[in-house]
Design a protein around this motif. Structure first.
Motif, PDB file in Angstrom:
ATOM      1  N   VAL A  79       0.833  -1.210   0.000  1.00 23.29           N
ATOM      2  CA  VAL A  79       0.000   0.000   0.000  1.00 23.29           C
ATOM      3  C   VAL A  79       0.865   1.257   0.000  1.00 23.29           C
ATOM      4  O   VAL A  79       0.598   2.206  -0.755  1.00 23.29           O
ATOM      5  CB  VAL A  79      -0.976  -0.017   1.199  1.00 23.29           C
ATOM      6  N   SER A  80       1.910   1.278   0.819  1.00 24.02           N
ATOM      7  CA  SER A  80       2.742   2.491   0.875  1.00 24.02           C
ATOM      8  C   SER A  80       3.513   2.703  -0.426  1.00 24.02           C
ATOM      9  O   SER A  80       3.620   3.840  -0.909  1.00 24.02           O
ATOM     10  CB  SER A  80       3.672   2.456   2.080  1.00 24.02           C
ATOM     11  N   MET A  83       1.037   3.991  -3.037  1.00 20.01           N
ATOM     12  CA  MET A  83       0.676   5.399  -2.822  1.00 20.01           C
ATOM     13  C   MET A  83       1.827   6.335  -3.203  1.00 20.01           C
ATOM     14  O   MET A  83       1.596   7.413  -3.773  1.00 20.01           O
ATOM     15  CB  MET A  83       0.263   5.614  -1.369  1.00 20.01           C
TER      16      MET A  83
END
Length: 126
Positions: A79-80, A83
């Motif tokens: 996810v990081s 993003m």
């Protein structure tokens, strides 16, 4: 009257230089290529390389998520990195937009100068 002639000559010289730049209305790929030509070229190249690295990171994280016992770690990494990659690509498209706006401002300046030169020409004839 001498001042009017000087203004006309300078406007015509500048118009000749700007016409060659403004003639080509670029599409998406030309605009994307344009961000690698300007003064921010090094930052753009660095951002592109970072986007590729982050793409590899989230693909590896997704693979490890399904094949590892530490799923929470790999989910956070996925996810990081996704993003961060989105943020880098957003910055690249904002840079394209900035250059497009600068080009439109230059077009507007050229139109205003043409209008002023026509105005001065009509006033000097009367």
């Amino acid at each position: 009257m001498n001042l009017d002639e000087k203004i006309k000559q300078s406007l015509q010289a500048e118009q000749h230089n700007l016409e060659s730049v403004l003639e080509s209305d670029s599409g998406l790929f030309k605009q994307l290529n344009g961000i690698y030509q300007g003064s921010m070229r090094r930052w753009t190249i660095l951002g592109t390389m970072l986007a590729f690295i982050l793409t590899a990171a989230f693909i590896i994280s997704a693979y490890q998520f399904f094949n590892s016992d530490q799923q929470l770690l790999w989910a956070v990494c996925f996810v990081s990195s996704l993003m961060m990659q989105i943020a880098v690509k957003l910055w690249l498209f904002m840079e394209m937009n900035r250059q497009s706006i600068i080009k439109e401002i230059k077009r507007s300046e050229l139109e205003i100068k043409e209008m002023l030169s026509e105005h001065f020409a009509s006033n000097s004839q009367t």
